[in-house]
Design an enzyme around this catalytic site. Structure first.
Site, mmCIF file in Angstrom:
data_model
loop_
_atom_site.group_PDB
_atom_site.id
_atom_site.type_symbol
_atom_site.label_atom_id
_atom_site.label_comp_id
_atom_site.label_asym_id
_atom_site.label_seq_id
_atom_site.Cartn_x
_atom_site.Cartn_y
_atom_site.Cartn_z
ATOM 1 N N HIS A 1 2.847 -16.341 -11.923
ATOM 2 C CA HIS A 1 3.040 -17.011 -10.642
ATOM 3 C C HIS A 1 2.035 -18.139 -10.436
ATOM 4 C CE1 HIS A 1 6.301 -15.296 -8.415
ATOM 5 N NE2 HIS A 1 5.903 -14.057 -8.633
ATOM 6 N N GLU B 1 0.383 -5.152 -3.724
ATOM 7 C CA GLU B 1 1.651 -5.709 -3.242
ATOM 8 C C GLU B 1 2.810 -5.060 -4.004
ATOM 9 O OE1 GLU B 1 3.920 -10.060 -3.007
ATOM 10 O OE2 GLU B 1 2.178 -9.783 -4.298
ATOM 11 N N GLN C 1 3.974 -11.099 -12.936
ATOM 12 C CA GLN C 1 3.208 -11.523 -11.762
ATOM 13 C C GLN C 1 2.152 -12.546 -12.129
ATOM 14 O OE1 GLN C 1 5.532 -10.252 -9.441
ATOM 15 N NE2 GLN C 1 3.644 -10.668 -8.320
ATOM 16 N N ASP D 1 12.690 -8.678 -7.068
ATOM 17 C CA ASP D 1 12.782 -10.084 -6.638
ATOM 18 C C ASP D 1 14.231 -10.517 -6.422
ATOM 19 O OD1 ASP D 1 10.061 -10.565 -6.688
ATOM 20 O OD2 ASP D 1 10.069 -11.412 -8.706
ATOM 21 N N HIS E 1 -9.987 2.240 35.800
ATOM 22 C CA HIS E 1 -9.058 3.105 35.067
ATOM 23 C C HIS E 1 -9.171 4.543 35.575
ATOM 24 C CE1 HIS E 1 -8.678 -0.236 32.306
ATOM 25 N NE2 HIS E 1 -7.878 0.448 31.494
#
Length: 210
Positions: free
Chosen positions: A38, A102, A35, A136, A195
């Site tokens: 990236h 994530e 990761q 992935d 209401h």
């Protein structure tokens, strides 16, 4: 015109890895770097439990990172990332659920013991032979996932994302008598008189019939 919304609030790529005494340091590092490479704004977090080999972790981090063609990205991401010590599994899971990653990797021989405590995560990778990169490319799970803590509120994109639901309700006279007074109280608290009146007028009509 109405459009199909398929995305959600998203930030930089992120991963949290829980490592215990059964986790291999080289596996943990490889997951984190997958990761970190990236981009500069990626973040990875290692939550380590007693018995995990931190010396081997540090050694593997240097060894694997220097071999990466995208080392420049990984180095910056790692410099802004964290290694946290947890006293036990429950403490590790408490932090994990607050962080809501994530990607959550648990490369442990005992990964199933963590499953019941996972509440907030985009996608979870269990066991020593389930790297995030398989998600992935090959394992079949959708990879449009919530980041920046949004896993506390959202799940990943799935078939359900494209399903439009319509809710319908129908109350009988008995039903409005049962719930109506409660609705009147709640509407009054919110100072929404129309209401409340929409209920009151119906309850009054039923009283007239009697």
């Amino acid at each position: 015109d109405a459009m199909v919304a398929i995305d959600m609030p998203a930030g930089p790529s992120e991963q949290l890895c829980i490592a215990d005494e059964t986790s291999r340091a080289d596996f943990v590092v490889s997951d984190l770097l997958s990761q970190a490479e990236h981009g500069y704004d990626s973040q990875v977090v290692a939550v380590v439990l007693p018995g995990f080999d931190l010396k081997a972790f540090e050694s593997q981090l240097q060894k694997q990172m220097t071999a990466l063609p995208r080392q420049q990205f990984a180095e910056v991401a790692i410099s802004k990332s964290l290694v946290l010590r947890a006293n036990d599994k429950d403490e590790a899971l408490r932090f994990t659920n607050m962080y809501a990653p994530e990607h959550l990797c648990i490369p442990s021989e005992q990964s199933e013991a963590y499953v019941g405590g996972i509440i907030n995560a985009g996608s979870v990778f269990l066991g020593p032979y389930t790297p995030e990169s398989v998600g992935d490319y090959a394992s079949g799970t959708n990879h449009s996932l919530p980041t920046y803590g949004y896993a506390r509120m959202y799940g990943g994109v799935s078939v359900d994302t494209f399903v439009k639901l319509i809710t319908m309700q129908r109350l009988t006279s008995e039903g409005i008598r049962n719930v109506g007074p409660h609705v009147e109280v709640l509407a009054a608290v919110e100072q929404l008189d129309a209401h409340r009146n929409a209920v009151s007028i119906r309850l009054a009509s039923l009283d007239e019939k009697n």
